[in-house]
Design an enzyme around this catalytic site. Sequence first.
Site, PDB file in Angstrom:
ATOM      1  N   ASP A   1      52.133  12.670  69.201  1.00  0.00           N
ATOM      2  CA  ASP A   1      50.742  12.246  69.211  1.00  0.00           C
ATOM      3  C   ASP A   1      49.830  13.461  69.089  1.00  0.00           C
ATOM      4  O   ASP A   1      50.006  14.444  69.809  1.00  0.00           O
ATOM      5  CB  ASP A   1      50.487  11.507  70.530  1.00  0.00           C
ATOM      6  CG  ASP A   1      49.104  10.899  70.605  1.00  0.00           C
ATOM      7  OD1 ASP A   1      48.544  10.550  69.553  1.00  0.00           O
ATOM      8  OD2 ASP A   1      48.572  10.758  71.726  1.00  0.00           O
TER       9      ASP A   1
ATOM     10  N   ASP B   1      43.053   9.872  64.882  1.00  0.00           N
ATOM     11  CA  ASP B   1      43.940   9.331  65.910  1.00  0.00           C
ATOM     12  C   ASP B   1      45.257   8.875  65.281  1.00  0.00           C
ATOM     13  O   ASP B   1      45.268   7.904  64.522  1.00  0.00           O
ATOM     14  CB  ASP B   1      43.242   8.157  66.617  1.00  0.00           C
ATOM     15  CG  ASP B   1      44.076   7.593  67.749  1.00  0.00           C
ATOM     16  OD1 ASP B   1      45.025   8.282  68.194  1.00  0.00           O
ATOM     17  OD2 ASP B   1      43.789   6.465  68.191  1.00  0.00           O
TER      18      ASP B   1
END
Length: 445
Positions: free
Chosen positions: A318, A111
């Site tokens: 992201d 992440d």
Amino acid sequence: MASSYSLSSLIFLLLFVVFPACCTSRRVHEHRKAQTGFHVTLKHVDSGKNLTKFERIQRGVKRGQHRLQRLSALASPDNSQVEAPVHPGTGEFLMNLAIGTPPEAFSAIIDTGSDLIWTQCKPCTQCYDQPTPIFDPTKSSSFSKNPCKSQLCDALPSSSCGSDGCEYFYQYGDYSMTEGILATETFTFGDSDDKRVSVPKIGFGCGNDNEGDGFNQASGLVGLGRGPLSLVSQLNEPKFSYCLTSIENSKTSALFLGSLASQNSTTKGTTTPLLKNPSQPSFYYLSLEGISVGDTRLPIEKSTFELGDDGSGGLIIDSGTTISYIDGNAFAKLKKEFISQVKLDVNDSGSSGLDLCFTLPSDKADVEIPKLVFHFNGADLDLPGENYIVADSSSGLLCLAMGSSGNTGMSIFGNVQQQNFLVIHDLVKETLSFVPTQCDRFSLT
Ligand SMILES: *[C@@H]1O[C@H](CO)[C@@H](O)[C@H](O)[C@H]1NC(C)=O
Ligand SMILES: *[C@@H]1O[C@H](CO)[C@@H](O)[C@H](O)[C@H]1NC(C)=O
Ligand SMILES: *[C@@H]1O[C@H](CO)[C@@H](O)[C@H](O)[C@H]1NC(C)=O
């Protein structure tokens, strides 16, 4: 005489001032010698499933809508009074790594939107079912608890000092959470036997209480964000990069840390500054100045994607969000321009879950798709068509693989748009480079 006096006092001063500074900072990173770098295989969460590209994107969009809400809520200025800090949570890619001595292999979600590294640990107050045995610290000779007075404990957003030393609580936006003790361990990375790297004393959350729906595809999570607790920060390597294969490709993607991060980029890419947001210190912000569709630069005000002084707005890159979400006003202009340039009928039934779809012609004639360029500060990123268009013959639709982030103010550059680029994060120069790369050349499987 006078000049030699002032020179020697200047040298004295320099030694006096510079010497302690050099050695304090050296001591901090003493145990973290520069690694030669390593290559980690990344698997998409849907890899191995028999799904079309269209279905993969639709599934990612479903997961991503929650992540978008969480990320936007986090970056909104009126979010300052939440009791425990919340992190976006769950990503789209999994990596394999091993913990302890002897090493126990497990898989973790990666992440880029959060920092903490954690895995489930015995004894469990509450653990979910995971694919590999739960880590038992009593069986490892390299496990140590982390003292309360330590940089890593201080870096935790929510911690307390208990009988086991530093105790953490880390909550993700969907109310999933992990709680346990902050410890250090030897972690082993790398998938080919001859290129394994073991790194001692990495701080991680040994989670005795772990609750949440998004987690059970893996045995923990590895944060790659910008904060001190993340894997990239703890390794103290100046660079990391990833190369994501296209979403329908069954070959694996790759993550590179350290010196390997840019070694294989012979092609020159485009480079843009990485920006920081003090109120969201984990996120990688980019400066997006505009978007072109075909030869038309969209009439978007430059301030649309700017990061506000209050920490609102901006655009983050992201790996854990599937499609890009663009500020609502800008997306409306993008949509209008696509409609005017694509010579097909719009299908606005909304059945695909995507914001803009066209009816595929029944005669299967070649469809002309306009170019799409993201104008980052100093870097015009010309996207390959497969990075923003998805066609599905069974529903007869051709859709734009991007969406609107509404009026949340924040925009996200998602992983479908990043596929087949080596995305290099240079944490020293504070830059991000996109190097066009056929990413399946790095696949080991
Ligand atoms: C994958 O799904 C398609 C369509 O549902 C089906 O025709 C095909 O046989 C499946 N392939 C495998 C290997 O299961
Ligand atoms: C990078 O390039 C070198 C030299 O061409 C090659 O030996 C190495 O296998 C490549 N690394 C990866 C991860 O493909
Ligand atoms: C839009 O697409 C859906 C799904 O393929 C289809 O059921 C519907 O008939 C289409 N609507 C129009 C107006 O073409």
